[in-house]
Structures are given as structure tokens and as C-alpha cells.
Design a protein around this motif. Structure first.
Motif, mmCIF file in Angstrom:
data_model
loop_
_atom_site.group_PDB
_atom_site.id
_atom_site.type_symbol
_atom_site.label_atom_id
_atom_site.label_comp_id
_atom_site.label_asym_id
_atom_site.label_seq_id
_atom_site.Cartn_x
_atom_site.Cartn_y
_atom_site.Cartn_z
ATOM 1 N N VAL A 39 -3.043 64.430 18.667
ATOM 2 C CA VAL A 39 -3.816 64.630 19.893
ATOM 3 C C VAL A 39 -4.512 63.328 20.300
ATOM 4 O O VAL A 39 -4.506 62.936 21.474
ATOM 5 N N LYS A 40 -5.105 62.648 19.330
ATOM 6 C CA LYS A 40 -5.808 61.394 19.624
ATOM 7 C C LYS A 40 -4.838 60.305 20.073
ATOM 8 O O LYS A 40 -5.113 59.563 21.024
ATOM 9 N N VAL A 41 -3.710 60.210 19.385
ATOM 10 C CA VAL A 41 -2.714 59.190 19.725
ATOM 11 C C VAL A 41 -2.146 59.436 21.120
ATOM 12 O O VAL A 41 -1.994 58.502 21.921
ATOM 13 N N ILE A 42 -1.848 60.679 21.429
ATOM 14 C CA ILE A 42 -1.265 61.012 22.730
ATOM 15 C C ILE A 42 -2.261 60.763 23.860
ATOM 16 O O ILE A 42 -1.879 60.341 24.955
ATOM 17 N N LYS A 43 -3.539 60.972 23.586
ATOM 18 C CA LYS A 43 -4.550 60.675 24.603
ATOM 19 C C LYS A 43 -4.515 59.188 24.967
ATOM 20 O O LYS A 43 -4.576 58.820 26.146
ATOM 21 N N SER A 44 -4.387 58.327 23.964
ATOM 22 C CA SER A 44 -4.300 56.887 24.226
ATOM 23 C C SER A 44 -3.009 56.541 24.952
ATOM 24 O O SER A 44 -2.997 55.700 25.865
ATOM 25 N N LEU A 45 -1.911 57.176 24.568
ATOM 26 C CA LEU A 45 -0.633 56.915 25.235
ATOM 27 C C LEU A 45 -0.674 57.342 26.701
ATOM 28 O O LEU A 45 -0.045 56.708 27.555
ATOM 29 N N ALA A 163 5.780 52.242 25.174
ATOM 30 C CA ALA A 163 4.670 52.070 24.234
ATOM 31 C C ALA A 163 4.853 53.097 23.127
ATOM 32 O O ALA A 163 5.077 54.275 23.413
ATOM 33 N N LYS A 164 4.772 52.664 21.875
ATOM 34 C CA LYS A 164 5.049 53.596 20.787
ATOM 35 C C LYS A 164 4.315 53.205 19.509
ATOM 36 O O LYS A 164 3.838 52.069 19.362
ATOM 37 N N VAL A 165 4.245 54.173 18.594
ATOM 38 C CA VAL A 165 3.729 53.928 17.247
ATOM 39 C C VAL A 165 4.506 54.827 16.293
ATOM 40 O O VAL A 165 4.857 55.960 16.636
ATOM 41 N N SER A 166 4.783 54.333 15.120
ATOM 42 C CA SER A 166 5.541 55.095 14.131
ATOM 43 C C SER A 166 4.679 56.220 13.546
ATOM 44 O O SER A 166 3.481 56.039 13.296
ATOM 45 N N LYS A 167 5.290 57.373 13.342
ATOM 46 C CA LYS A 167 4.594 58.471 12.666
ATOM 47 C C LYS A 167 4.146 58.037 11.267
ATOM 48 O O LYS A 167 3.112 58.490 10.770
ATOM 49 N N LYS A 168 4.933 57.171 10.654
ATOM 50 C CA LYS A 168 4.603 56.688 9.310
ATOM 51 C C LYS A 168 3.273 55.958 9.309
ATOM 52 O O LYS A 168 2.503 56.042 8.341
ATOM 53 N N THR A 169 2.993 55.237 10.376
ATOM 54 C CA THR A 169 1.722 54.525 10.497
ATOM 55 C C THR A 169 0.560 55.505 10.659
ATOM 56 O O THR A 169 -0.492 55.359 10.035
ATOM 57 N N ILE A 170 0.761 56.517 11.488
ATOM 58 C CA ILE A 170 -0.293 57.502 11.770
ATOM 59 C C ILE A 170 -0.618 58.352 10.548
ATOM 60 O O ILE A 170 -1.766 58.721 10.312
ATOM 61 N N ASP A 195 8.941 58.181 15.990
ATOM 62 C CA ASP A 195 7.808 57.587 16.711
ATOM 63 C C ASP A 195 7.201 58.581 17.704
ATOM 64 O O ASP A 195 7.863 59.513 18.163
ATOM 65 N N ILE A 196 5.938 58.328 18.050
ATOM 66 C CA ILE A 196 5.334 58.966 19.227
ATOM 67 C C ILE A 196 5.328 57.890 20.306
ATOM 68 O O ILE A 196 4.815 56.782 20.078
ATOM 69 N N LYS A 197 5.893 58.188 21.457
ATOM 70 C CA LYS A 197 6.049 57.132 22.452
ATOM 71 C C LYS A 197 5.957 57.672 23.871
ATOM 72 O O LYS A 197 6.085 58.864 24.130
ATOM 73 N N GLY A 208 6.309 60.999 28.093
ATOM 74 C CA GLY A 208 6.122 60.921 26.655
ATOM 75 C C GLY A 208 7.111 61.833 25.947
ATOM 76 O O GLY A 208 7.688 62.733 26.559
ATOM 77 N N ASN A 209 7.299 61.633 24.644
ATOM 78 C CA ASN A 209 8.256 62.449 23.895
ATOM 79 C C ASN A 209 7.590 63.603 23.148
ATOM 80 O O ASN A 209 8.163 64.152 22.220
ATOM 81 N N TRP A 210 6.371 63.959 23.568
ATOM 82 C CA TRP A 210 5.681 65.078 22.935
ATOM 83 C C TRP A 210 5.866 66.354 23.753
ATOM 84 O O TRP A 210 6.075 66.308 24.966
ATOM 85 N N PRO A 211 5.770 67.524 23.097
ATOM 86 C CA PRO A 211 5.908 68.797 23.817
ATOM 87 C C PRO A 211 4.668 69.099 24.658
ATOM 88 O O PRO A 211 3.603 68.503 24.459
ATOM 89 N N LYS A 212 4.799 70.034 25.585
ATOM 90 C CA LYS A 212 3.732 70.343 26.533
ATOM 91 C C LYS A 212 2.464 70.848 25.863
ATOM 92 O O LYS A 212 1.371 70.720 26.429
ATOM 93 N N LEU A 213 2.572 71.419 24.687
ATOM 94 C CA LEU A 213 1.387 71.963 24.024
ATOM 95 C C LEU A 213 0.346 70.894 23.778
ATOM 96 O O LEU A 213 -0.858 71.166 23.736
ATOM 97 N N TYR A 214 0.772 69.630 23.627
ATOM 98 C CA TYR A 214 -0.179 68.542 23.412
ATOM 99 C C TYR A 214 -0.851 68.104 24.712
ATOM 100 O O TYR A 214 -1.882 67.467 24.689
#
Length: 220
Positions: A39-45, A163-170, A195-197, A208-214
Motif C-alpha cells: 500500500v505504501k509503495v503503490i502510494k508513492s508510485l 518506475a519500479k522496485v523489486s518485491k525482494k527489496t520491499i 516487481d511493483i511498477k 500500474g501492475n497492481w490490482p484494483k483492490l490496492y
């Protein structure tokens, strides 16, 4: 000897019980932490996405440089416009048909009424855009990877960004096996891939590549 055997059995029972509990509750706790961080990462994206779209609207292209994007937000302004429709006689056509006002040309005119700062429009007067490049997870010292470029589709050239970040990093401090599973997710309700991107360098896409629930999730 009997007492020793009982103690060993109890140790084995406790160990197996812990393993069973961990196999059930481990993924539950992992998902809880994962979703809160996503949620925090997607807000920044989303902030990055809004800034890039504004940059494209005003300058005609996206940027892959953080300093350039922050400077743009600091200084750029949106034009406040008003559209109005008008019409006037088509003199050439009317003359050709020997009439005065039988044919009209209709046009839409755009009037500029003023300008408003991009940072006020997008960020409500806050300065969070100055730190939007930082991955907003406690203990994680990393920035989002930002790139821009151009691609050609159907003989047309388009500006693109990603713009992206690896899930491994998060999720670096969580169970390694569960992190590996999460990086391989392919699901309607999940964030697919490693990644989340937002955006893409391979296709014309600023989503973004996240589902609508986010998109409806609140900060946790």
C-alpha cells in the motif's frame, strides 16, 4: 530412563507443534506485512505516475531523471483553460452556391484563463514529491528505478516511462521462501511478477501492475 523419554517426547511434540503453527501462521503474517508495505509503495508510485503524466502534458515527453522531475514540479504550471464553441459563415462555400449565409463553419476555441502550479494541483501544497523516489519502507534504503525512452508503434513514436522496485527489496527481511513465491505470483488479485511498477518501456502504458483492490486501500 522413563522420565528422560517423556522429556524427549515433549520436546518433539512442542517442536512439531511449533512447526505446524509456523506453517499455518507464517504465510498469514507474511501476507499481512506484505500488503501493508505494498500500500505504501503503490502510494508513492501513484505520485510518480501523476508527476510523469504532468511532465508529458506540459513538455511533450516523460523523463527518467529524478532531479529533472522534481525541478519540473517545483517550477511548472498548468494552464487553466475554457472551451467555447463558435460558428461563422463559410464565405467561400456560400459564394460558390450564390447564397449569403447558407453554410457555416463551426469551431471550438480554447481560451487560457490563467495558470496554477503543478505542485499545488498534484500534491496539495505538500512537498512529498521531493521524497517520492525513495522506497517508503522502514529499514529499506533504496530508490525506485526510473527510466524513460521512446518506442515506435504503427509508424508513430511515443514517449514512455517506467518506475519500479523489486518485491525482494520491499520484503527483504521476511521469509526467503515466501518471498520467492511472491515474486512468481500470477493472479487476478495479486501484484504479478517480480516487481511493483508503473508504466512500461516496451508498450504504451502508464498504468500500474497492481490490482484494483490496492487503489481503494488506505494507508496502513
Amino acid at each position: 530412563m522413563k522420565l528422560v523419554i517423556q522429556i524427549v517426547l515433549w520436546i518433539v511434540i512442542i517442536f512439531l507443534g511449533w512447526k505446524l503453527w509456523n506453517s499455518v501462521m507464517g504465510p498469514v503474517e507474511f501476507n499481512k506485512i506484505k500488503e501493508a508495505r505494498y500500500v505504501k509503495v503503490i502510494k508513492s508510485l501513484k505520485d510518480i505516475q501523476a508527476a510523469e503524466l504532468a511532465h508529458k502534458e506540459i513538455t511533450g515527453s516523460f523523463t527518467g531523471d529524478w532531479d529533472s522531475l522534481v525541478r519540473f514540479i517545483d517550477t511548472a504550471k498548468f494552464a487553466i483553460t475554457q472551451r467555447r464553441d463558435t460558428s461563422y459563415a463559410d464565405v467561400a462555400k456560400n459564394k460558390a452556391y450564390g447564397i449569403d449565409q447558407g453554410y457555416f463553419i463551426e469551431e471550438s476555441l480554447i481560451d487560457t484563463l490563467g495558470f496554477t502550479p503543478v505542485k499545488d494541483s498534484l500534491f496539495g501544497g505538500t512537498d512529498r514529491y521531493k521524497t517520492m523516489m525513495n522506497v517508503p519502507i522502514e529499514g529499506v534504503n533504496a530508490k525506485f528505478d526510473l527510466k524513460s525512452g521512446k518506442i515506435t508503434k504503427n509508424d508513430a513514436t511515443y514517449s514512455v516511462f517506467e518506475a519500479k522496485v523489486s518485491k525482494k527489496t520491499i520484503l527483504s527481511d521476511l521469509d526467503k521462501d515466501l518471498v520467492i513465491q511472491e515474486m512468481q505470483v500470477q493472479s487476478v488479485d495479486g501484484v504479478n511478477g517480480p516487481d511493483i511498477k508503473v508504466g512500461s518501456l516496451e508498450e504504451v502504458n502508464t498504468s500500474g501492475n497492481w490490482p484494483k483492490l490496492y487503489d481503494s486501500a488506505k494507508d496502513q
